[in-house]
Scaffold this motif. Structure first.
Motif, PDB file in Angstrom:
ATOM      1  N   VAL A 134      28.425   0.067  -5.512  1.00 29.98           N
ATOM      2  CA  VAL A 134      27.666   0.387  -4.066  1.00 29.98           C
ATOM      3  C   VAL A 134      26.018   0.005  -4.418  1.00 29.98           C
ATOM      4  CG1 VAL A 134      27.267   2.139  -2.537  1.00 29.98           C
ATOM      5  CG2 VAL A 134      29.660   1.941  -3.542  1.00 29.98           C
ATOM      6  N   ALA A 135      25.647  -0.843  -3.585  1.00 32.78           N
ATOM      7  CA  ALA A 135      24.335  -1.097  -3.984  1.00 32.78           C
ATOM      8  C   ALA A 135      23.297   0.029  -3.732  1.00 32.78           C
ATOM      9  CB  ALA A 135      23.944  -2.556  -2.879  1.00 32.78           C
ATOM     10  N   PRO A 136      22.667   0.223  -4.483  1.00 33.69           N
ATOM     11  CA  PRO A 136      21.535   1.384  -4.509  1.00 33.69           C
ATOM     12  C   PRO A 136      20.660   1.138  -3.380  1.00 33.69           C
ATOM     13  CG  PRO A 136      21.082   0.316  -6.173  1.00 33.69           C
ATOM     14  CD  PRO A 136      22.205  -0.321  -5.826  1.00 33.69           C
ATOM     15  N   SER A 137      19.673   2.087  -3.002  1.00 37.78           N
ATOM     16  CA  SER A 137      18.924   2.148  -2.209  1.00 37.78           C
ATOM     17  C   SER A 137      17.717   1.054  -2.267  1.00 37.78           C
ATOM     18  CB  SER A 137      18.086   3.304  -1.722  1.00 37.78           C
ATOM     19  OG  SER A 137      19.271   4.100  -0.889  1.00 37.78           O
ATOM     20  N   ARG A 138      17.680   0.755  -3.679  1.00 32.68           N
ATOM     21  CA  ARG A 138      16.681  -0.232  -3.927  1.00 32.68           C
ATOM     22  C   ARG A 138      17.104  -1.786  -3.432  1.00 32.68           C
ATOM     23  NH1 ARG A 138      18.335   1.451  -9.287  1.00 32.68           N
ATOM     24  NH2 ARG A 138      19.874   0.153  -9.994  1.00 32.68           N
ATOM     25  N   ALA A 139      18.291  -1.863  -3.055  1.00 33.14           N
ATOM     26  CA  ALA A 139      18.736  -3.198  -2.591  1.00 33.14           C
ATOM     27  C   ALA A 139      18.248  -3.205  -1.189  1.00 33.14           C
ATOM     28  CB  ALA A 139      20.089  -3.546  -2.748  1.00 33.14           C
ATOM     29  N   ALA A 140      18.322  -1.989  -0.347  1.00 33.39           N
ATOM     30  CA  ALA A 140      17.849  -2.087   1.015  1.00 33.39           C
ATOM     31  C   ALA A 140      16.265  -2.341   1.049  1.00 33.39           C
ATOM     32  CB  ALA A 140      17.873  -0.754   1.643  1.00 33.39           C
ATOM     33  N   TYR A 141      15.474  -1.707  -0.114  1.00 32.17           N
ATOM     34  CA  TYR A 141      14.265  -1.972  -0.106  1.00 32.17           C
ATOM     35  C   TYR A 141      13.674  -3.255  -0.423  1.00 32.17           C
ATOM     36  CZ  TYR A 141       9.450  -1.215  -1.741  1.00 32.17           C
ATOM     37  OH  TYR A 141       8.033  -1.064  -2.013  1.00 32.17           O
ATOM     38  N   ALA A 142      14.530  -4.173  -1.234  1.00 31.80           N
ATOM     39  CA  ALA A 142      14.409  -5.480  -1.694  1.00 31.80           C
ATOM     40  C   ALA A 142      14.668  -6.297  -0.386  1.00 31.80           C
ATOM     41  CB  ALA A 142      15.351  -5.916  -2.785  1.00 31.80           C
ATOM     42  N   VAL A 143      15.579  -6.044   0.239  1.00 30.66           N
ATOM     43  CA  VAL A 143      15.879  -6.858   1.619  1.00 30.66           C
ATOM     44  C   VAL A 143      14.842  -6.800   2.592  1.00 30.66           C
ATOM     45  CG1 VAL A 143      17.585  -7.110   3.429  1.00 30.66           C
ATOM     46  CG2 VAL A 143      18.461  -6.848   1.217  1.00 30.66           C
ATOM     47  N   GLY A 144      14.390  -5.603   2.872  1.00 27.95           N
ATOM     48  CA  GLY A 144      13.260  -5.278   3.569  1.00 27.95           C
ATOM     49  C   GLY A 144      11.770  -6.026   3.231  1.00 27.95           C
ATOM     50  N   LEU A 145      11.682  -6.101   1.665  1.00 26.91           N
ATOM     51  CA  LEU A 145      10.523  -6.954   1.331  1.00 26.91           C
ATOM     52  C   LEU A 145      10.458  -8.394   1.611  1.00 26.91           C
ATOM     53  CD1 LEU A 145      10.364  -5.622  -2.517  1.00 26.91           C
ATOM     54  CD2 LEU A 145       8.501  -5.358  -0.834  1.00 26.91           C
ATOM     55  N   LEU A 146      11.595  -8.998   1.420  1.00 24.02           N
ATOM     56  CA  LEU A 146      11.879 -10.456   2.140  1.00 24.02           C
ATOM     57  C   LEU A 146      11.828 -10.491   3.484  1.00 24.02           C
ATOM     58  CD1 LEU A 146      12.194 -13.100   1.093  1.00 24.02           C
ATOM     59  CD2 LEU A 146      14.751 -12.796   1.117  1.00 24.02           C
ATOM     60  N   HIS A 147      12.220  -9.557   4.221  1.00 17.18           N
ATOM     61  CA  HIS A 147      12.031  -9.783   5.614  1.00 17.18           C
ATOM     62  C   HIS A 147      10.437  -9.380   6.082  1.00 17.18           C
ATOM     63  CE1 HIS A 147      16.221 -10.005   7.630  1.00 17.18           C
ATOM     64  NE2 HIS A 147      16.485  -9.703   6.562  1.00 17.18           N
ATOM     65  N   GLY A 148       9.631  -8.924   5.340  1.00 20.22           N
ATOM     66  CA  GLY A 148       8.452  -8.595   5.914  1.00 20.22           C
ATOM     67  C   GLY A 148       7.539 -10.178   5.703  1.00 20.22           C
ATOM     68  N   LEU A 149       7.851 -10.998   5.161  1.00 25.88           N
ATOM     69  CA  LEU A 149       7.431 -12.385   5.094  1.00 25.88           C
ATOM     70  C   LEU A 149       7.838 -13.303   6.166  1.00 25.88           C
ATOM     71  CD1 LEU A 149       7.254 -13.174   1.054  1.00 25.88           C
ATOM     72  CD2 LEU A 149       5.262 -12.636   2.874  1.00 25.88           C
ATOM     73  N   ALA A 150       8.935 -12.929   6.773  1.00 25.11           N
ATOM     74  CA  ALA A 150       9.435 -13.892   7.736  1.00 25.11           C
ATOM     75  C   ALA A 150       9.272 -13.520   9.290  1.00 25.11           C
ATOM     76  CB  ALA A 150      11.094 -14.075   7.320  1.00 25.11           C
ATOM     77  N   GLY A 151       9.620 -14.470  10.166  1.00 23.28           N
ATOM     78  CA  GLY A 151       9.676 -14.188  11.584  1.00 23.28           C
ATOM     79  C   GLY A 151       8.583 -13.445  12.064  1.00 23.28           C
ATOM     80  N   SER A 152       8.795 -12.200  12.744  1.00 23.35           N
ATOM     81  CA  SER A 152       7.766 -11.744  13.440  1.00 23.35           C
ATOM     82  C   SER A 152       6.843 -11.023  12.706  1.00 23.35           C
ATOM     83  CB  SER A 152       8.227 -10.871  14.648  1.00 23.35           C
ATOM     84  OG  SER A 152       9.150 -10.039  14.457  1.00 23.35           O
ATOM     85  N   GLY A 153       7.359 -10.856  11.294  1.00 19.68           N
ATOM     86  CA  GLY A 153       6.605  -9.971  10.199  1.00 19.68           C
ATOM     87  C   GLY A 153       5.427 -10.914  10.098  1.00 19.68           C
TER      88      GLY A 153
END
Length: 188
Positions: free
Chosen positions: A91-110
């Motif tokens: 089960v992916a720990p919450s740090r995986a969710a944090y990492a996914v959020g990090l990458l999303h911050g550079l794309a799209g409307s971020g």
């Protein structure tokens, strides 16, 4: 908060929390995703604010998010097969969710947020802009996690077939949308 409801965000968070058995775990992932997204915006925004540089958006950031969605979809399908074989997936720990959020911050409307922020001349207004957007992002992802977690909590496991179908559909949507993001943003 509206930013949290973009399709790639919904797919990423939905995929992450489909691995969770409780609402509390899903909510924690939503918060960590929002924190990761906000962290990227604050770091890159600080560079813009302190260096007074302009931020040029690139389709390659979007393509990277697309690739991440494909990997997440495939990973979830493989985890589902292990679950069916009674092998407990990691089960992916919450740090995986944090990492996914990090990458999303550079794309799209971020990236658009950073572009707008680079045009604000008053540094205090820029900081306020960050704070409002960051709080909205975290709150929005919390709400998305609540909404997306309902079909995956133990209370809603009425049917294995229904759960398997939901996971398969969300994984295939991740893969398809990720492929579309890559196709639309990489210059061939």
């Amino acid at each position: 908060m509206g930013h949290a409801f973009e399709p790639d965000h919904l797919l990423a968070v939905g995929n992450l929390i489909s691995r969770r058995d409780t609402l509390a775990q899903a909510l924690r992932d939503g918060i960590y995703w929002g924190l990761g997204h906000t962290t990227t915006l604050v770091v890159v925004g600080s560079i813009i604010l302190l260096g007074r540089v302009t931020f040029l958006t690139s389709g390659y950031f979007e393509a990277a998010v697309g690739l991440m969605l494909i990997v997440m979809g495939i990973s979830r399908l493989l985890d589902q097969r292990r679950e069916a074989a009674k092998v407990r997936p990691g089960v992916a720990p919450s740090r995986a969710a944090y990492a996914v959020g990090l990458l999303h911050g550079l794309a799209g409307s971020g990236a658009l947020v950073l572009l707008v922020m680079s045009e604000i001349r008053d540094p205090w207004l820029s900081v306020l802009y960050f704070m409002v957007f960051g709080i909205g992002s975290i709150l929005g992802m919390f709400i998305v996690a609540v909404l997306c977690s309902v079909p995956f909590t133990k209370r809603m496991k009425i049917s294995r077939i229904l759960k398997a179908s939901t996971v398969t559909l969300s994984s295939l949507l991740c893969i398809g949308y990720g492929g579309w993001m890559i196709y639309g943003n990489v210059r061939w």
